[in-house]
Scaffold this active site. Sequence first.
Site, mmCIF file in Angstrom:
data_model
loop_
_atom_site.group_PDB
_atom_site.id
_atom_site.type_symbol
_atom_site.label_atom_id
_atom_site.label_comp_id
_atom_site.label_asym_id
_atom_site.label_seq_id
_atom_site.Cartn_x
_atom_site.Cartn_y
_atom_site.Cartn_z
ATOM 1 N N GLU A 90 0.720 -1.230 0.007
ATOM 2 C CA GLU A 90 -0.043 0.006 0.128
ATOM 3 C C GLU A 90 0.787 1.254 -0.025
ATOM 4 O O GLU A 90 2.060 1.125 0.693
ATOM 5 C CB GLU A 90 -1.004 -0.035 1.179
ATOM 6 C CG GLU A 90 -1.942 -0.850 1.297
ATOM 7 C CD GLU A 90 -2.943 -0.781 2.570
ATOM 8 O OE1 GLU A 90 -3.114 0.175 2.988
ATOM 9 O OE2 GLU A 90 -3.184 -2.083 3.032
ATOM 10 N N CYS A 331 -1.405 2.850 6.483
ATOM 11 C CA CYS A 331 -1.092 1.492 5.725
ATOM 12 C C CYS A 331 -1.353 0.348 6.444
ATOM 13 O O CYS A 331 -1.132 0.234 7.891
ATOM 14 C CB CYS A 331 0.108 1.872 5.367
ATOM 15 S SG CYS A 331 0.398 2.812 3.747
#
Length: 349
Positions: A90, A331
């Site tokens: 991510e 994240c």
Amino acid sequence: MINLMNMTLEELEQMLSEMGQQKFRAKQIFKWINSGIRSFSDMTNISKQLRDELEKVSKISRLKIVDRLQSKIDSTVKYLFELEDGNIIESVLMEYKHGFTACISSQAGCRMGCKFCASTGAGFSRNLTPGEMLDQVMTMQEDSGNRIGHIVLMGIGEPLDNYENVIKFLKIVNHPDGLMIGMRNISLSTCGVVPRILQLAKENIPITLSVSLHSARDDKRSAMMPVNKTYCIDKLISACKIYTVSTKRRITFEYAMILGENDSEQDARELAGLLKGMLCHVNLIPVNTVTGNGYKKSSRIHIDKFKNILESKGIETTVRRELGSDINAACGQLRKNKIDSTTNLLLNS
């Protein structure tokens, strides 16, 4: 096969020299790679013969966008990327007054096991290469159409657990023939890997070091962060003091505000005592909700009171803006959801 995305200019010069090419060709190729090309045919000022030779021994491997979540309350965008081997990571693109900041991952997963962090949830796969870190910045820049001027290594993974690749990435992304992002515009966040902090202090790389602290007490910090059992708070603070003296750079201490865990007035006073006299700044972070850990963010009243106590003791303190809160922009959670859904699909097929 060599991925050119991973190469410094010096490495390209060596490679081209071994191919019998002139040195200036390496700079041309380095510029092309860092401009975001996806094919050797895009190198229009390189002869077809050299392009064909390069294609036989090297490749330009780029990330694939799997998902993109756009916040409805601000301009934050969360990206889910697939790597060449199928691993998922991510990144987050955030807009501030000074421009756009890329929050990038340094590992596919994380082995540090911090209890409040979603990055650990789906397990650790591997370290990212310098090119995979670089590509996160390049792809978000291309996709958004916005120039990225700041980078934070605060995504999935512990950057200092992937030390050599991270240092190489920093040198590539800072290069004047590359993306040319200033070292002072780059922040690296660590959970406190003491030997690597001491090593980083000797690198002469003027980035901003952020240390995830979250408690001034060993018992509390060890319960939240297993790394503290190896590198206790005294060792961590000692390393941080050496870092500030060596680099003349202020350290940011990150402190996740967790309701009922570390947000009391006593916690604030203990933190102020621990950091007294240090060249530092404290960033209070309303903790993100992560499925399964039971942690909840402190109330705004608790956060403001905590901040006031620190400031009354002479500790410069800010509260992090909650960007992209509607897309859970911290994240790790999106990757975990993707991996869990894929696993469930395979189990039920």
